[in-house]
Design an enzyme around this catalytic site. Structure first.
Site, PDB file in Angstrom:
ATOM      1  N   ASN A 100       0.833  -1.206   0.000  1.00  0.00           N
ATOM      2  CA  ASN A 100       0.000   0.000   0.000  1.00  0.00           C
ATOM      3  C   ASN A 100       0.868   1.257   0.000  1.00  0.00           C
ATOM      4  OD1 ASN A 100      -2.114  -1.779   0.150  1.00  0.00           O
ATOM      5  ND2 ASN A 100      -2.380  -1.561   2.381  1.00  0.00           N
ATOM      6  N   HIS A 117       5.905  -0.335  -2.510  1.00  0.00           N
ATOM      7  CA  HIS A 117       5.459   0.408  -3.698  1.00  0.00           C
ATOM      8  C   HIS A 117       5.519   1.910  -3.492  1.00  0.00           C
ATOM      9  CE1 HIS A 117       3.027  -3.373  -5.104  1.00  0.00           C
ATOM     10  NE2 HIS A 117       4.333  -3.522  -5.198  1.00  0.00           N
TER      11      HIS A 117
END
Ligand code: APR
Length: 240
Positions: A100, A117
């Site tokens: 997330n 990410h």
């Protein structure tokens, strides 16, 4: 659920591998939910790429700006808070590895989060910054740009086809290899290399997801529960 709670109590090293479902009960739509509102006609795969950004910087920047604004309005949920409380009670025993970019684990107080990410709240230069690419030279816009050379700012997230941050990925692989137990929470398991970590661990794998995922076959137990529903029970607020 009780069996998994016993595994948690017995585990010396735990990894939580989280995906968008971890934040669903905070009100953040998951990727594989239909896009809502203005963005309904786009797929993340169409916008979260460098070529989409270079083709239409304004469109992609505004998509991220709308997601940043939505994320700024939501709060960590009971699942994020249960993880953070456990980490604070048992320093060094639980590592969060998240796909997330919403920063909710960090906002919940988790001291140790490997964000594979990136983070939607941050941005960076699209092309290698030159001496002129300084904050003083950055002019506002959608996206902001360097007034001297035109270099654009881009969201500091990993786009499809891009490499994950090496240090975080290496630390996540090491945590996965060294843990006794991995709780895989709220991920469809379709995006690699993040999803592959659930297959790289020697520890037990427990999935927390109300729906089937690509990782179910790798699990020692599958809890058809939600993150905010299951995690406070699995990581009880007691010293154990
Ligand atoms: N609790 C737990 N899991 C949930 C909940 C909930 N309340 N609500 C939904 N889920 C599950 C869904 O069943 C689904 O399996 O969360 C998962 C979300 O899957 P995706 O939307 O595919 O999100 P994710 O797995 O994180 O996607 C991975 O893909 O789009 C890219 O880079 C992006 O990090 C993202 C990656």
């Amino acid at each position: 659920m009780q069996q998994v709670a016993d595994w948690v109590r017995a585990a010396r090293r735990i990894v939580v591998l989280s995906g968008a479902g971890m934040s669903a009960e905070s009100g953040v739509p998951t990727f594989r939910d239909a896009q809502t509102g203005l963005w309904a006609k786009f797929r993340p795969e169409d916008l979260a790429t460098e070529q989409a950004f270079r083709a239409d910087p304004k469109l992609v920047w505004e998509w991220y700006a709308s997601r940043r604004a939505m994320i700024a309005r939501v709060q960590p949920n009971a699942g994020h808070l249960a993880i953070a409380a456990f980490q604070q009670r048992h320093p060094g025993r639980l590592t969060v590895v998240t796909q997330n970019v919403d920063g909710l684990h960090q906002r919940a107080g988790s001291p140790e989060v490997l964000a594979l990410h990136g983070n939607i709240a941050e941005d960076r230069w699209l092309d290698a910054p030159r001496a002129c690419c300084t904050p003083a030279n950055t002019v506002a816009g959608a996206p902001p740009r360097c007034a001297a050379c035109g270099n654009l700012r881009r969201p500091a997230v990993v786009w499809f086809g891009e490499m994950l941050p090496r240090a975080e990925l290496a630390a996540a692989a090491e945590a996965a290899a060294g843990c006794d137990l991995m709780l895989v929470v709220g991920t469809s398991g379709v995006v690699h290399p993040a999803a592959g970590l659930a297959r790289a661990t020697h520890g037990r794998v427990v999935i927390v997801n109300p729906h089937p995922s690509e990782l179910d076959d790798a699990a020692d137990a599958v809890l058809r529960e939600t993150a905010a529903g299951a995690l406070p029970q699995l990581l009880p607020d007691v010293a154990s």
